[in-house]
Design an enzyme around this catalytic site. Structure first.
Site, PDB file in Angstrom:
ATOM      1  N   LEU A  32       0.797  -1.222   0.000  1.00  0.00           N
ATOM      2  CA  LEU A  32       0.000   0.000   0.000  1.00  0.00           C
ATOM      3  C   LEU A  32       0.834   1.279   0.000  1.00  0.00           C
ATOM      4  CD1 LEU A  32      -2.741  -0.956   2.639  1.00  0.00           C
ATOM      5  CD2 LEU A  32      -2.690  -1.440   0.185  1.00  0.00           C
TER       6      LEU A  32
ATOM      7  N   GLN B  25       5.210   3.117   0.554  1.00  0.00           N
ATOM      8  CA  GLN B  25       6.655   2.939   0.666  1.00  0.00           C
ATOM      9  C   GLN B  25       7.189   3.937   1.686  1.00  0.00           C
ATOM     10  OE1 GLN B  25       7.291   3.568  -3.541  1.00  0.00           O
ATOM     11  NE2 GLN B  25       8.403   5.478  -3.163  1.00  0.00           N
ATOM     12  N   VAL B  26       8.391   3.644   2.204  1.00  0.00           N
ATOM     13  CA  VAL B  26       8.955   4.452   3.291  1.00  0.00           C
ATOM     14  C   VAL B  26      10.268   5.093   2.838  1.00  0.00           C
ATOM     15  CG1 VAL B  26       9.830   4.436   5.657  1.00  0.00           C
ATOM     16  CG2 VAL B  26       7.877   2.993   5.033  1.00  0.00           C
TER      17      VAL B  26
ATOM     18  N   ASP C 212      -1.161  -7.861  11.826  1.00  0.00           N
ATOM     19  CA  ASP C 212      -0.273  -8.082  10.679  1.00  0.00           C
ATOM     20  C   ASP C 212       1.184  -8.177  11.130  1.00  0.00           C
ATOM     21  OD1 ASP C 212       0.231  -8.501   8.022  1.00  0.00           O
ATOM     22  OD2 ASP C 212       0.230  -6.393   7.457  1.00  0.00           O
TER      23      ASP C 212
END
Length: 538
Positions: free
Chosen positions: A170, A172-173, A324
């Site tokens: 979903l 990105q960092v 999760d």
């Protein structure tokens, strides 16, 4: 002749459908407030739906054609089935990567369903879904920044690395540094998620409902219900930020004994929106990287105990659960301000990442789930049945429910030996699990349909934690089950305390607690003796 006529009919149908879709697309674009976005959506959805349909049809045909005429249970059928599983798993993997977005989330979910899908699918998805996620271009990142914070990344931050340090399904960092010198991690939502999430859900819903219509025993509509509820929350990063703060607050209030050992990155609210989340940057080792963990002077066994304890507290006492916890979402670092012990080892701190997917358990569900795990640890068949029925498994499928939770067959679940729940990790163990998954496929599907959504998501959490512990401990261990048993038992007694107001009732519960401690002490001694016997036999 008939075949040629059939192909002509199909061709006419395709032309007509194309004209209808083209006209509808033109009308939608002309009347839209955002024509480029609408055009993108109207062209992407049919393409994805065609991909889905072709992949589903190809997989169905491969199974039907390849296994046709092969006797059930024969060696040849098993060999061919393995080959078909492998081919079709790769096809499904390619579909997930080509469509991206929630399809990758689905692929990740499949990788955790060891109790339901063939091992070939689990391995194919597990090897790729966490490591080959899509990456948005820097221009797309700038587009999100402009829309959310009104400027480019290098204007909002003093430093901003255009190359992401990590990418997921979903978002990105990126690593960055604020104008006051703080290093931060900036989570940026993939731009296509905003455009196609609803359409992707619609196409997946169409495929699942069509398969159920064609094959009534194939009922995965429960997965659609879960996606419908959880996806909007995962796409709102402000919800994720609130989840992370509530999680730590629960540990401080309800589990103070390990509150310092569990951490979540601090949120920079002034630099965060629903599609862009700025957090404290944390350096640490991924939880399944035992080499890096040892380099930090931390024992993997200590990490395994902490993971088991933290999630047992969340599930049985907090009723607010990070659902999760795969390896990429758990970091390990030395406990800040902690000292080395006499052996030169440090205590670990568990850092929880990605707080988008949480489940809140009501008192009834939390208490009965705790009672069920207490019964599983103590091999209490009567209590296992009673609490499984309360949770919705039914009087016919409760042994299967117990088997999915523990990954053990019913005869082992109710075996009174102290290590009855321990997976030996042998090839026979894995074969046995896959045999049950294949033999009881339709019963498992029915069980998942019956269970409350909260419990289905806890099954996924359970599988993630099992995989994490297996990577940390190179051999089977009973200790995580003892931790689960102890915390679930404490939660059951706490729930009873709320109901029993009389002095006599509280004294009985106090005595029950003492007896439980004695039982766990005995199990701990047995665990130590089993370890000693194993060490002496080497």
């Amino acid at each position: 002749m008939a075949t040629r006529s059939l192909w002509r009919s199909r061709a006419r149908l395709v032309v007509a459908a194309t004209a209808v879709v083209g006209g509808a697309t033109a009308a939608a674009v002309a009347t839209s407030d955002n024509p480029p976005k609408t055009l993108k959506l109207c062209t992407a959805v049919p393409i994805r739906l065609i991909r889905d349909t072709i992949t589903a049809a190809t997989i169905a045909f491969d199974y039907e054609y390849s296994l046709w005429g092969l006797p059930e249970g024969s060696v040849e059928r098993s060999r061919v089935k393995h080959e078909v599983h492998s081919r079709c798993a790769v096809r499904l993997q390619e579909l997930c990567f080509r469509n991206g977005g929630i399809y990758i989330k689905l692929g990740q979910h499949i990788s955790q369903l060891e109790y339901l899908v063939p091992q070939e699918y689990v391995h194919t998805m597990r090897e790729s879904m966490l490591n080959r996620c899509p990456v948005s271009s820097y221009d797309q990142v700038c587009e999100v920044f402009k829309k959310e914070l009104g400027g480019k990344p290098n204007e909002i931050f003093d430093e901003f690395d255009p190359v992401p340090v990590a990418s997921a399904s979903l978002a990105q960092v990126h690593a960055a540094r604020t104008h006051d010198g703080q290093k931060v991690a900036v989570k940026v939502q993939h731009t296509h998620m905003t455009d196609t999430a609803a359409a992707d859900h619609a196409t997946v819903e169409f495929i699942v409902n069509t398969l159920h219509w064609l094959f009534p025993s194939f009922d995965y509509r429960w997965l659609l219900d879960e996606m419908r509820e959880s996806l909007p929350k995962e796409l709102d990063f402000l919800v994720e930020a609130r989840h992370s703060e509530k999680c730590l607050d629960n540990f401080r209030k309800l589990s103070p004994q390990i509150a310092d050992s569990v951490y979540a990155p601090r949120v920079h609210w002034n630099l965060s929106t629903s599609k862009l989340l700025t957090m404290e940057y944390i350096d640490g080792a991924q939880v399944n990287d035992t080499k890096a963990i040892k380099w930090l002077k931390i024992q993997p066994n200590d990490v395994s105990r902490l993971v088991s304890q933290a999630f047992a507290e969340m599930i049985f006492k907090h009723g607010f659960v990070h659902c999760d916890p795969h390896a990429a979402n758990l970091l390990v670092r030395p406990l800040p301000y902690g000292k080395m012990n006499i052996l030169g080892k440090r205590k670990p701190q568990l850092v929880l990442l990605d707080h988008g997917l949480y489940k809140e358990l009501d008192q009834f569900t939390r208490t009965n789930y705790a009672s069920l795990w207490k019964a599983l640890v103590f091999a209490d068949a009567t209590a296992i049945k009673e609490n499984s029925i309360k949770l919705g498994a039914g009087g016919d499928l409760y042994p299967l429910f117990a088997g999915i939770l523990t990954m053990r067959p019913w005869n082992r679940v109710i075996d009174p030996s102290v290590d009855h729940l321990v997976l030996q990790g042998s090839e026979s163990d894995r074969s046995e699990i896959q045999m049950y998954a294949s033999e009881y496929f339709f019963q498992i599907s029915e069980l998942l349909r019956r269970l409350p959504r909260e419990i289905v998501l806890l099954l996924k959490t359970n599988d993630c934690l099992r995989a994490v512990n297996n990577s940390l401990l190179q051999e089977p261990s009973l200790e995580s089950y003892l931790i689960i048993g102890r915390v679930s038992s404490e939660a059951v007694i706490e729930a009873k305390m709320l109901e029993r107001k009389s002095l006599l009732g509280r004294i009985n519960l106090w005595l029950e607690g003492i007896l439980l401690e004695a039982r766990f002490f005995g199990m701990q001694i047995a665990l130590w003796l089993l370890g000693l016997r194993k060490a002496l036999s080497l």
